[in-house]
Design an enzyme around this catalytic site. Structure first.
Site, PDB file in Angstrom:
ATOM      1  N   HIS A 107      50.082  38.637  73.523  1.00  0.00           N
ATOM      2  CA  HIS A 107      51.497  38.916  73.320  1.00  0.00           C
ATOM      3  C   HIS A 107      51.732  39.584  71.968  1.00  0.00           C
ATOM      4  O   HIS A 107      50.891  39.554  71.073  1.00  0.00           O
ATOM      5  CB  HIS A 107      52.322  37.627  73.405  1.00  0.00           C
ATOM      6  CG  HIS A 107      52.021  36.636  72.321  1.00  0.00           C
ATOM      7  ND1 HIS A 107      50.873  35.868  72.301  1.00  0.00           N
ATOM      8  CD2 HIS A 107      52.719  36.287  71.203  1.00  0.00           C
ATOM      9  CE1 HIS A 107      50.880  35.090  71.242  1.00  0.00           C
ATOM     10  NE2 HIS A 107      51.989  35.331  70.547  1.00  0.00           N
ATOM     11  N   ASP A 109      54.850  39.350  69.066  1.00  0.00           N
ATOM     12  CA  ASP A 109      55.859  38.340  68.735  1.00  0.00           C
ATOM     13  C   ASP A 109      57.285  38.818  68.988  1.00  0.00           C
ATOM     14  O   ASP A 109      57.644  39.964  68.687  1.00  0.00           O
ATOM     15  CB  ASP A 109      55.723  37.930  67.267  1.00  0.00           C
ATOM     16  CG  ASP A 109      54.447  37.150  67.007  1.00  0.00           C
ATOM     17  OD1 ASP A 109      54.000  36.421  67.907  1.00  0.00           O
ATOM     18  OD2 ASP A 109      53.889  37.278  65.895  1.00  0.00           O
ATOM     19  N   HIS A 261      48.115  39.822  70.122  1.00  0.00           N
ATOM     20  CA  HIS A 261      47.174  38.812  69.659  1.00  0.00           C
ATOM     21  C   HIS A 261      47.096  37.655  70.641  1.00  0.00           C
ATOM     22  O   HIS A 261      47.977  37.465  71.496  1.00  0.00           O
ATOM     23  CB  HIS A 261      47.536  38.315  68.255  1.00  0.00           C
ATOM     24  CG  HIS A 261      48.915  37.744  68.139  1.00  0.00           C
ATOM     25  ND1 HIS A 261      50.055  38.523  68.124  1.00  0.00           N
ATOM     26  CD2 HIS A 261      49.347  36.457  68.025  1.00  0.00           C
ATOM     27  CE1 HIS A 261      51.117  37.757  68.004  1.00  0.00           C
ATOM     28  NE2 HIS A 261      50.722  36.495  67.960  1.00  0.00           N
ATOM     29  N   ARG A 276      53.655  30.469  59.782  1.00  0.00           N
ATOM     30  CA  ARG A 276      53.896  31.900  60.039  1.00  0.00           C
ATOM     31  C   ARG A 276      55.246  32.338  59.508  1.00  0.00           C
ATOM     32  O   ARG A 276      56.254  31.652  59.694  1.00  0.00           O
ATOM     33  CB  ARG A 276      53.829  32.189  61.548  1.00  0.00           C
ATOM     34  CG  ARG A 276      53.776  33.673  61.870  1.00  0.00           C
ATOM     35  CD  ARG A 276      53.865  33.920  63.370  1.00  0.00           C
ATOM     36  NE  ARG A 276      55.251  34.096  63.800  1.00  0.00           N
ATOM     37  CZ  ARG A 276      55.643  34.112  65.067  1.00  0.00           C
ATOM     38  NH1 ARG A 276      54.770  33.892  66.037  1.00  0.00           N
ATOM     39  NH2 ARG A 276      56.905  34.305  65.381  1.00  0.00           N
TER      40      ARG A 276
END
Length: 285
Positions: A107, A109, A261, A276
């Site tokens: 995917h 983000d 990723h 993150r």
């Protein structure tokens, strides 16, 4: 971009590619210190060239993590994922015996946003002794590798993106229909191009992903599903990938406009604790 080219910008910065097209480790910098304009430009150039750049041995504070990410744009607050106490811009991603890893889908983000992420800066706080790697896949290479027939089919096509997975989580957490509907209004389904033109490099890349893309607009469901499955599968081709083995205080900074990723969930029941920070991007075209 050659290593020599990077050194011409700043003598301290060194780039070591992981593969011919995607992924590079950056050394000669510590992210606890402010980034000057010359270094910032070199890092941005490295990000554009390699799609994801990695830093080792970065024992930094949360404030320093945020300050580094802000060098590249404004930061978003994720409306669904848990954040670190006192730091709404920091996603707290923790998996252990009771919370197995679940980010093991290719995917990019937050593509369910009208203006999805420019990039994400992920810091390893505590990682398994073995396992828990993250793979990254070059969506330029994935597009370039498509047949002319498929390229013709997706030229000018748009697809619907939605936060469907988070909606299910909201239901499991006991959110009321009214609360869920409020989020539906705040974050309505959006349409993005199936092939995105990167706003800085001008290169084309596949911009659909199995986590958030729902269907291709104007196409029958069966045909849309088949074409999307083919496009999703491109991320899994090893020639388009790099793989990063985490250590505590390692950092990955990736360009969500150019790569996807996949967080490998092979470490249960070990603890994997990450943080993150996500940089706001622009509307894809």
């Amino acid at each position: 971009m050659s290593q020599a080219a990077v050194r011409s910008r700043t003598a301290a910065l060194s780039i070591a590619p992981l593969t011919p097209t995607i992924g590079a480790e950056v050394s000669g910098i510590h992210l606890s210190k402010p980034v000057d304009e010359e270094t910032r430009a070199a890092l941005r150039e490295a990000l554009l060239e390699w799609k994801v750049i990695f830093f080792r041995e970065q024992d930094i504070t949360t404030e320093q993590h945020l300050a580094f990410a802000r060098n590249f744009g404004e930061l978003e607050v994720h409306p669904f994922a848990p954040h670190k106490d006192g730091f709404p811009e920091v996603l707290a991603i923790t998996h252990d015996r009771d919370r197995p890893g679940k980010e093991n889908k290719w995917h990019s983000d937050v593509t369910w946003r009208e203006c999805p992420s420019l990039g994400s800066v992920l810091r390893a706080v505590e990682v398994p002794e073995v396992g828990g790697d993250t793979l990254f896949s070059d969506m330029y290479a994935a597009y370039d590798g498509l047949s002319d027939e498929v390229k013709e089919k997706i030229e000018g096509a748009v697809a619907v993106h939605d936060f469907a997975h988070f909606r299910v989580l909201m239901q499991k957490r006991g959110k009321t229909p009214e609360e869920i509907e409020a989020m539906n209004r705040k974050y309505p389904k959006v349409e993005h191009p199936v092939v995105r033109t990167h706003p800085e490099t001008g290169r084309k890349g596949i911009y659909v992903n199995v986590a958030f893309t729902q269907h291709i607009v104007g196409m029958e469901k069966e045909a849309s599903d088949a074409l999307l499955a083919h496009l999703y599968a491109q991320a899994a081709i090893p020639e388009y990938q790099c793989r990063f083995r985490w250590k505590a205080n390692s950092i990955a900074f990736w360009d969500n406009r150019a790569c996807q990723h996949y967080a490998v969930s092979d470490y249960w029941p070990a603890l994997r604790k990450m943080e993150r920070v996500t940089i706001i991007g622009d509307r894809p075209y």
